[in-house]
Each structure stands twice: as C-alpha cells, then as structure tokens.
Motif scaffolding. Structure first.
Motif, PDB file in Angstrom:
ATOM      1  N   SER A 133       0.821  -1.341  -0.030  1.00 30.08           N
ATOM      2  CA  SER A 133      -0.040   0.000  -0.054  1.00 30.08           C
ATOM      3  C   SER A 133       1.000   1.251  -0.018  1.00 30.08           C
ATOM      4  O   SER A 133       2.039   1.275   0.787  1.00 30.08           O
ATOM      5  N   GLN A 138      -0.423   9.543  -0.545  1.00 24.80           N
ATOM      6  CA  GLN A 138      -0.292   8.937  -1.734  1.00 24.80           C
ATOM      7  C   GLN A 138      -1.490   7.616  -2.359  1.00 24.80           C
ATOM      8  O   GLN A 138      -1.361   7.308  -3.240  1.00 24.80           O
ATOM      9  N   PHE A 140      -4.954   8.015  -2.936  1.00 19.93           N
ATOM     10  CA  PHE A 140      -6.007   8.114  -3.480  1.00 19.93           C
ATOM     11  C   PHE A 140      -5.226   8.405  -4.928  1.00 19.93           C
ATOM     12  O   PHE A 140      -5.563   9.311  -5.623  1.00 19.93           O
ATOM     13  N   ASN A 141      -4.940   7.490  -5.837  1.00 19.71           N
ATOM     14  CA  ASN A 141      -4.529   7.387  -7.291  1.00 19.71           C
ATOM     15  C   ASN A 141      -4.742   5.967  -7.785  1.00 19.71           C
ATOM     16  O   ASN A 141      -5.460   5.113  -6.816  1.00 19.71           O
ATOM     17  N   ALA A 142      -4.170   5.619  -8.928  1.00 17.34           N
ATOM     18  CA  ALA A 142      -4.254   4.454  -9.513  1.00 17.34           C
ATOM     19  C   ALA A 142      -3.520   3.210  -8.691  1.00 17.34           C
ATOM     20  O   ALA A 142      -3.962   2.343  -8.586  1.00 17.34           O
ATOM     21  N   ARG A 143      -2.464   3.518  -8.263  1.00 23.10           N
ATOM     22  CA  ARG A 143      -1.804   2.658  -7.026  1.00 23.10           C
ATOM     23  C   ARG A 143      -2.561   2.255  -6.123  1.00 23.10           C
ATOM     24  O   ARG A 143      -2.756   1.062  -5.688  1.00 23.10           O
ATOM     25  N   GLY A 144      -3.169   3.336  -5.672  1.00 26.00           N
ATOM     26  CA  GLY A 144      -4.286   3.004  -4.340  1.00 26.00           C
ATOM     27  C   GLY A 144      -5.215   1.851  -4.877  1.00 26.00           C
ATOM     28  O   GLY A 144      -5.508   0.947  -3.916  1.00 26.00           O
ATOM     29  N   ILE A 145      -6.016   2.075  -5.892  1.00 24.33           N
ATOM     30  CA  ILE A 145      -7.215   1.240  -6.302  1.00 24.33           C
ATOM     31  C   ILE A 145      -6.586  -0.222  -6.487  1.00 24.33           C
ATOM     32  O   ILE A 145      -7.122  -0.951  -6.124  1.00 24.33           O
ATOM     33  N   THR A 146      -5.200  -0.118  -7.015  1.00 25.50           N
ATOM     34  CA  THR A 146      -4.621  -1.353  -7.710  1.00 25.50           C
ATOM     35  C   THR A 146      -4.476  -2.210  -6.097  1.00 25.50           C
ATOM     36  O   THR A 146      -4.641  -3.569  -5.972  1.00 25.50           O
TER      37      THR A 146
END
Length: 180
Positions: A133, A138, A140-146
C-alpha cells in the motif's frame, strides 16, 4: 503493508465465524485496534528513525514479542473486554500477529522483524501476492486502487469464503438460531 482497513479483516472474519455473542463487542474492538496498531510505527518517519531501524516501520511493533505483550495486556483487561483471560489473550494476540503476517505477503518494503529482539532480520513470505500500500498522502490514485483490488482478491475474498464455508460446516446451535 496492506491498508489499515485490511488489517482489520482477520479479527472481523474471526468474529463472523464465531457463534453469535461468542466474541463481545469490546473484545472485537480490541482485536481490530490490535490488528492495526503495529502500523503506528510510521510515526518513526516523523521522528527521523530510519525504516531499517529496529524501531522503524515494520520493526519491533511487528514482532512476536509485541503480539505477546498486547495479548498479556488483553488478559489483564479481560473483564473490561467481556471475555475470559484466555479468550482475550488469544483473540488479541492472533489479531496482532495477523498484522506482520499479512505484511510479509506484500510485494514491497523491507520485510517484517517478526523475531525481534532475538533477531533483527526482516522476513518476507516466500509468496508475496498482496500489493504494498502507498502511504496515506499518496493513496488516492491508481496505485491505491490497485492495492485495494489486490487486497480484495488475496485477503477479503478468501476470508469471506472461509467464513461462509465454516458457517456451512458448523451451523449455529439451535439455541442461538431461536434467540431474538
């Protein structure tokens, strides 16, 4: 590390799998807090303690000793947790220990100091499918969704399947099914 929400998954799954009323609400709350508490060590970054230090992130607070200390505290507070001393210690100890074990299955970081203070070695599981995580700022972005999708796949869905399977194999006793 998995997200703080996913660390709560283990005590919540144990509560769901238990017979109704077996794990009191105060004990469940203590288990959820205990499962999340090891990540309070991120405060070490603000104190300029290096990540790899024994008191850095995933260090001492991710150890068997830390889990045992929290289990002991739970045993001492068992009446407030509305449990026996053994039940409180076991539930809080397992909840706390679930944290470094989940972290060991993540794809990044330096590993967990599970054996601290006996060894400073950082450990990973041999298989690491859970995406690590990003930190809060940082997230709330594509990495967080992934990361959330990875946790859903590798933690939440298997736990839900296990709880449902357990409930199918071990149905609630007739007395609790008839309770209001």
């Amino acid at each position: 590390m998995p997200t703080v929400l996913t660390h709560a998954a283990i005590p919540l799954a144990l509560w769901c799998a238990a017979d109704r009323g077996r794990i009191a609400t105060p004990l469940l709350a203590a288990g959820v807090v205990a499962a999340m508490l090891p990540d309070a060590d991120v405060l070490a970054f603000a104190l300029h303690i290096p990540y790899a230090d024994s008191f850095g992130h995933r260090g001492a607070s991710h150890s068997l000793l830390f889990a045992a200390l929290l289990a002991t505290l739970a045993a001492l507070l068992h009446r407030r947790l509305r449990a026996t001393a053994v039940q409180a210690a076991a539930f809080v100890g397992i909840s706390t220990l679930s944290h470094p074990l989940l972290d060991a299955f993540t794809s990044g970081g330096l590993g967990v100091a599970l054996w601290w203070p006996w060894s400073g070695e950082r450990l990973f599981a041999p298989w690491r499918p859970i995406r690590v995580s990003p930190f809060a700022g940082q997230f709330f972005n594509a990495r967080g969704i992934t990361t959330l999708l990875s946790e859903l796949r590798w933690v939440w869905l298997p736990l839900c399947t296990a709880v449902i399977g357990w409930k199918l194999v071990h149905p609630a006793p007739a007395s609790s099914r008839n309770a209001p």
